[in-house]
Design a protein around this motif. Sequence first.
Motif, PDB file in Angstrom:
ATOM      1  N   LEU A  80     -38.403  65.670  72.737  1.00  0.00           N
ATOM      2  CA  LEU A  80     -38.986  66.749  71.944  1.00  0.00           C
ATOM      3  C   LEU A  80     -38.135  67.045  70.725  1.00  0.00           C
ATOM      4  N   LEU A  81     -37.316  66.080  70.333  1.00  0.00           N
ATOM      5  CA  LEU A  81     -36.364  66.324  69.254  1.00  0.00           C
ATOM      6  C   LEU A  81     -37.052  66.690  67.939  1.00  0.00           C
ATOM      7  N   ASN A  82     -38.091  65.963  67.595  1.00  0.00           N
ATOM      8  CA  ASN A  82     -38.773  66.213  66.324  1.00  0.00           C
ATOM      9  C   ASN A  82     -40.028  67.042  66.498  1.00  0.00           C
ATOM     10  N   HIS A  83     -40.089  67.708  67.596  1.00  0.00           N
ATOM     11  CA  HIS A  83     -41.271  68.522  67.889  1.00  0.00           C
ATOM     12  C   HIS A  83     -40.980  69.983  67.554  1.00  0.00           C
ATOM     13  N   ASP A  84     -41.919  70.600  66.888  1.00  0.00           N
ATOM     14  CA  ASP A  84     -41.753  72.012  66.564  1.00  0.00           C
ATOM     15  C   ASP A  84     -43.146  72.660  66.489  1.00  0.00           C
ATOM     16  N   HIS A  85     -43.185  73.902  66.126  1.00  0.00           N
ATOM     17  CA  HIS A  85     -44.449  74.631  66.088  1.00  0.00           C
ATOM     18  C   HIS A  85     -44.638  75.267  64.731  1.00  0.00           C
ATOM     19  N   ARG A  86     -45.870  75.384  64.315  1.00  0.00           N
ATOM     20  CA  ARG A  86     -46.149  75.925  62.990  1.00  0.00           C
ATOM     21  C   ARG A  86     -47.550  76.534  62.985  1.00  0.00           C
ATOM     22  N   GLU A  87     -47.810  77.300  61.943  1.00  0.00           N
ATOM     23  CA  GLU A  87     -49.171  77.791  61.762  1.00  0.00           C
ATOM     24  C   GLU A  87     -50.057  76.645  61.317  1.00  0.00           C
ATOM     25  N   LYS A  88     -51.273  76.623  61.817  1.00  0.00           N
ATOM     26  CA  LYS A  88     -52.194  75.562  61.422  1.00  0.00           C
ATOM     27  C   LYS A  88     -52.535  75.703  59.954  1.00  0.00           C
TER      28      LYS A  88
END
Length: 106
Positions: A80-88
Amino acid sequence: MSDKAALEFGCPYVPAYSNRCNRLKGESGFCSQHTGIKCCVCGKQATNECNETGQFVCGARLCDDCEGYREKGPSGAWGLLNHDHREKPPEKRRSVIVPMTKDHIS
Ligand SMILES: [Zn+2]
Ligand SMILES: [Zn+2]
Ligand SMILES: [Zn+2]
């Protein structure tokens, strides 16, 4: 037709890798367990959890307007190293009316 919405089943919260909660929901529209859970990106009421999986399921709380994403590159030991969350982006949101652009006219 009654005001007793507090006694309806159908909490719309969707936990990671599970089916929709569907428990008795309160005035918030969510069950007592899921009322007040905040989106990890924008802080609104969360409606689902991130399904991104590395060595484990991400499970971050997300609302309808936010999403998990993965950047290109190695995923790292935990996946999950390059995994993140953002607004669509606006066109993927359900709760936002996308303004008409002039692009389609030409
Ligand atoms: Zn629930
Ligand atoms: Zn959000
Ligand atoms: Zn995630």
